[in-house]
Design a protein around this motif. Structure first.
Motif, PDB file in Angstrom:
ATOM      1  N   THR A  92       0.825  -1.208   0.000  1.00 39.36           N
ATOM      2  CA  THR A  92       0.000   0.000   0.000  1.00 39.36           C
ATOM      3  C   THR A  92       0.858   1.257   0.000  1.00 39.36           C
ATOM      4  N   LEU A  93       1.956   1.244   0.770  1.00 37.24           N
ATOM      5  CA  LEU A  93       2.828   2.415   0.860  1.00 37.24           C
ATOM      6  C   LEU A  93       3.504   2.744  -0.467  1.00 37.24           C
ATOM      7  N   LYS A  94       3.679   1.735  -1.335  1.00 42.02           N
ATOM      8  CA  LYS A  94       4.285   1.993  -2.642  1.00 42.02           C
ATOM      9  C   LYS A  94       3.471   3.001  -3.452  1.00 42.02           C
ATOM     10  N   LEU A  95       2.170   3.055  -3.180  1.00 37.36           N
ATOM     11  CA  LEU A  95       1.294   3.952  -3.936  1.00 37.36           C
ATOM     12  C   LEU A  95       1.326   5.383  -3.419  1.00 37.36           C
ATOM     13  N   ALA A  96       2.023   5.623  -2.305  1.00 33.63           N
ATOM     14  CA  ALA A  96       2.060   6.970  -1.744  1.00 33.63           C
ATOM     15  C   ALA A  96       2.769   7.940  -2.686  1.00 33.63           C
ATOM     16  N   ILE A  97       3.836   7.463  -3.354  1.00 32.79           N
ATOM     17  CA  ILE A  97       4.612   8.352  -4.238  1.00 32.79           C
ATOM     18  C   ILE A  97       3.787   8.808  -5.439  1.00 32.79           C
ATOM     19  N   PRO A  98       3.241   7.874  -6.259  1.00 27.51           N
ATOM     20  CA  PRO A  98       2.443   8.359  -7.395  1.00 27.51           C
ATOM     21  C   PRO A  98       1.197   9.115  -6.963  1.00 27.51           C
ATOM     22  N   SER A  99       0.614   8.731  -5.814  1.00 26.10           N
ATOM     23  CA  SER A  99      -0.588   9.419  -5.352  1.00 26.10           C
ATOM     24  C   SER A  99      -0.291  10.872  -5.003  1.00 26.10           C
ATOM     25  N   GLY A 100       0.831  11.105  -4.310  1.00 26.18           N
ATOM     26  CA  GLY A 100       1.207  12.466  -3.979  1.00 26.18           C
ATOM     27  C   GLY A 100       1.483  13.302  -5.220  1.00 26.18           C
ATOM     28  N   ILE A 101       2.127  12.676  -6.210  1.00 24.22           N
ATOM     29  CA  ILE A 101       2.428  13.379  -7.460  1.00 24.22           C
ATOM     30  C   ILE A 101       1.147  13.678  -8.226  1.00 24.22           C
ATOM     31  N   TYR A 102       0.219  12.718  -8.266  1.00 24.30           N
ATOM     32  CA  TYR A 102      -1.063  12.941  -8.943  1.00 24.30           C
ATOM     33  C   TYR A 102      -1.839  14.084  -8.290  1.00 24.30           C
ATOM     34  N   THR A 103      -1.796  14.150  -6.948  1.00 21.02           N
ATOM     35  CA  THR A 103      -2.495  15.223  -6.248  1.00 21.02           C
ATOM     36  C   THR A 103      -1.892  16.581  -6.597  1.00 21.02           C
ATOM     37  N   LEU A 104      -0.568  16.635  -6.625  1.00 19.21           N
ATOM     38  CA  LEU A 104       0.109  17.860  -7.042  1.00 19.21           C
ATOM     39  C   LEU A 104      -0.280  18.229  -8.468  1.00 19.21           C
ATOM     40  N   GLN A 105      -0.304  17.228  -9.341  1.00 17.23           N
ATOM     41  CA  GLN A 105      -0.642  17.459 -10.745  1.00 17.23           C
ATOM     42  C   GLN A 105      -2.050  18.027 -10.894  1.00 17.23           C
ATOM     43  N   ALA A 112       3.282  19.890 -14.366  1.00 17.35           N
ATOM     44  CA  ALA A 112       2.253  18.851 -14.470  1.00 17.35           C
ATOM     45  C   ALA A 112       2.647  17.791 -15.492  1.00 17.35           C
ATOM     46  N   CYS A 113       3.272  18.206 -16.595  1.00 11.18           N
ATOM     47  CA  CYS A 113       3.705  17.252 -17.620  1.00 11.18           C
ATOM     48  C   CYS A 113       4.773  16.305 -17.075  1.00 11.18           C
ATOM     49  N   PHE A 114       5.743  16.863 -16.352  1.00 12.50           N
ATOM     50  CA  PHE A 114       6.795  16.023 -15.775  1.00 12.50           C
ATOM     51  C   PHE A 114       6.234  15.099 -14.696  1.00 12.50           C
ATOM     52  N   SER A 115       5.342  15.616 -13.864  1.00 11.38           N
ATOM     53  CA  SER A 115       4.750  14.778 -12.820  1.00 11.38           C
ATOM     54  C   SER A 115       3.874  13.697 -13.420  1.00 11.38           C
ATOM     55  N   SER A 116       3.144  14.031 -14.497  1.00 13.30           N
ATOM     56  CA  SER A 116       2.300  13.053 -15.168  1.00 13.30           C
ATOM     57  C   SER A 116       3.141  11.930 -15.768  1.00 13.30           C
ATOM     58  N   GLY A 117       4.245  12.309 -16.428  1.00  8.17           N
ATOM     59  CA  GLY A 117       5.112  11.308 -17.040  1.00  8.17           C
ATOM     60  C   GLY A 117       5.718  10.378 -16.013  1.00  8.17           C
ATOM     61  N   PHE A 118       6.260  10.940 -14.929  1.00  9.64           N
ATOM     62  CA  PHE A 118       6.908  10.118 -13.912  1.00  9.64           C
ATOM     63  C   PHE A 118       5.901   9.226 -13.191  1.00  9.64           C
ATOM     64  N   ALA A 119       4.781   9.811 -12.752  1.00  8.95           N
ATOM     65  CA  ALA A 119       3.787   9.040 -11.996  1.00  8.95           C
ATOM     66  C   ALA A 119       3.186   7.928 -12.848  1.00  8.95           C
ATOM     67  N   GLY A 154      -6.375   6.571  -4.170  1.00 12.17           N
ATOM     68  CA  GLY A 154      -7.352   7.566  -3.749  1.00 12.17           C
ATOM     69  C   GLY A 154      -7.241   7.909  -2.265  1.00 12.17           C
ATOM     70  N   LEU A 155      -6.970   6.899  -1.435  1.00 13.67           N
ATOM     71  CA  LEU A 155      -6.841   7.151   0.004  1.00 13.67           C
ATOM     72  C   LEU A 155      -5.660   8.069   0.295  1.00 13.67           C
ATOM     73  N   PHE A 156      -4.526   7.770  -0.332  1.00 17.94           N
ATOM     74  CA  PHE A 156      -3.368   8.652  -0.162  1.00 17.94           C
ATOM     75  C   PHE A 156      -3.654  10.032  -0.754  1.00 17.94           C
ATOM     76  N   GLY A 157      -4.308  10.030  -1.918  1.00 24.39           N
ATOM     77  CA  GLY A 157      -4.637  11.303  -2.554  1.00 24.39           C
ATOM     78  C   GLY A 157      -5.553  12.150  -1.690  1.00 24.39           C
ATOM     79  N   LEU A 158      -6.477  11.484  -1.003  1.00 18.52           N
ATOM     80  CA  LEU A 158      -7.393  12.196  -0.105  1.00 18.52           C
ATOM     81  C   LEU A 158      -6.622  12.835   1.052  1.00 18.52           C
ATOM     82  N   VAL A 159      -5.678  12.085   1.614  1.00 14.80           N
ATOM     83  CA  VAL A 159      -4.869  12.616   2.730  1.00 14.80           C
ATOM     84  C   VAL A 159      -4.014  13.789   2.254  1.00 14.80           C
TER      85      VAL A 159
END
Length: 398
Positions: A154-167, A254-261, A284-289
């Motif tokens: 579950t913690l592996k998803l924290a990185i892309p989730s945080g980037i998606y939220t920023l994006q 946003a383009c760089f974050s989208s590509g990496f995530a 979604g849970l990480f994104g919500l936080v």
């Protein structure tokens, strides 16, 4: 065949689906999810009830081929329309909602991101519920086994989730400072960032046409951003150079974050066999936080004054719904859209955004340099998918 919470996807399908950039984070995530659902439906409808060698089975297959072919053809055109409608409507409604002058405070972009994340989680929970025959006990078991009992996964998803939220927050910033047409064209730079991250992180190899398309893409976007003097009269309201710079920087990040995530998420999907719906719940849970942290860090004062849902109206909820569920709509049709069709959808969306920005929103004054850049970006979009088309067709025939 019973429903399953986890469906296998081939590496080619995951690569094709997860690598697609989109207006918001859930688009790229749900491309993969949709493939799983559609594969399940296809398997459920396949003529396997009769013995493989029986005359009844072979007759059923041969009789169903023409109608299946016609259905596929119709679905391709429906896919084109839905892709264009979703992409264009999200950009234009988001832009309009951020520039509309009304009574009271404007809605908070950070709040809209949180609302979209919450709606995504609820939607994915319903889909998992459906996958397990609407059994509350099965749903509870899946959530416990796949999320609570696998904390490291579950913690592996924290990185892309945080980037998606920023994006997602950056897209609101971009469309608050750029017209829809310029945003649409510039955001295609995500093709370049996704390609570069795919090469560096996944070891993919790009063909000659793809490298050439990336060069054309950069040239086109540079032309779109070429500074020109506004020819509008006093009634027009051109954006200041400062606000345009803020918008361009927001799109680039946003383009760089989208590509990496997107590539990081693809890498995770290839390494595990977890249900894609569960993966989206974790995201979604990480994104919500992360989203709630953003609300109270950046807009805490305004929230205390007027509340989290200040400035919300029917248009705001439309933007939230399009951002949250638009990815699911795209995911439902992406199976039938090849690279040529995706290129058409992107091109038509850019053209529609330009026309509506000029004639309806009246916030865009196109120049010959912009049109040249837009044409190069559209050409690069087609060219990038040129070599990827043949492997996709061969794979589907196997």
């Amino acid at each position: 065949m019973g429903r399953s919470g986890s469906l296998p996807l081939s590496s080619a399908q995951i690569s094709s689906l997860a690598g697609q950039g989109d207006t918001a984070d859930f688009t790229s995530r749900s491309h993969v999810a949709s493939s799983a659902v559609l594969l399940c439906l296809t398997q459920g409808l396949s003529p396997l009830a009769s013995p493989p060698g029986s005359e009844e089975s072979s007759c059923h297959v041969s009789m169903s081929l023409p109608s299946a072919s016609q259905s596929q053809s119709r679905l391709k055109y429906v896919s084109l329309g839905v892709l264009v409608l979703q992409t264009t409507s999200l950009v234009l409604t988001m832009r309009y909602s951020r520039t509309l002058l009304g009574e009271g405070p404007r809605y908070l972009a950070s709040s809209a991101v949180v609302s979209a994340e919450l709606l995504k989680i609820l939607t994915c929970l319903l889909l998992v519920f459906y996958d397990h025959s609407f059994s509350v006990r099965a749903l509870n078991r899946v959530l416990n086994e796949e999320i609570l009992n696998k904390p490291m996964e579950t913690l592996k998803l924290a990185i892309p989730s945080g980037i998606y939220t920023l994006q997602n927050n950056l897209l609101y910033v971009a469309l608050s400072n750029l017209d829809a047409a310029t945003y649409q064209v510039t955001y295609q730079l995500k093709i370049l960032t996704t390609a570069l991250f795919s090469v560096s992180m996944l070891g993919k190899r790009l063909g000659l046409y793809q490298w050439l398309s990336l060069l054309i893409l950069m040239t086109g976007i540079a032309l779109v951003q070429w500074p020109t003097e506004s020819l509008g009269g006093p009634s027009s309201k051109p954006l200041s150079a400062g606000s345009q710079l803020v918008g361009v920087i927001a799109v680039l990040i946003a383009c760089f974050s989208s590509g990496f995530a997107g590539v990081y998420f693809e890498k995770i999907l290839k390494e595990t066999k977890q249900s894609v719906w569960v993966r989206n719940i974790q995201l979604g849970l990480f994104g919500l936080v992360f989203g709630l942290i953003g609300v109270f860090v950046y807009d805490g004062e305004r929230v205390r004054e007027s509340g989290v849902f200040q400035g919300y109206n029917s248009l705001t909820w439309t933007v939230v719904a399009l951002q949250a569920l638009g990815g699911l709509v795209i995911a439902a049709v992406i199976k039938y859209a090849d690279n040529i069709l995706k290129g058409f959808a992107t091109s038509l969306s850019i053209i529609l955004s330009t026309l509506i920005s000029y004639f309806c929103l009246k916030d865009f004054d196109p120049t010959s340099v912009f049109f040249l850049g837009a044409m190069l970006v559209i050409a690069a979009t087609f060219l990038y998918g040129y070599e990827g088309k043949r492997p996709a067709i061969n794979h589907s025939k196997v």
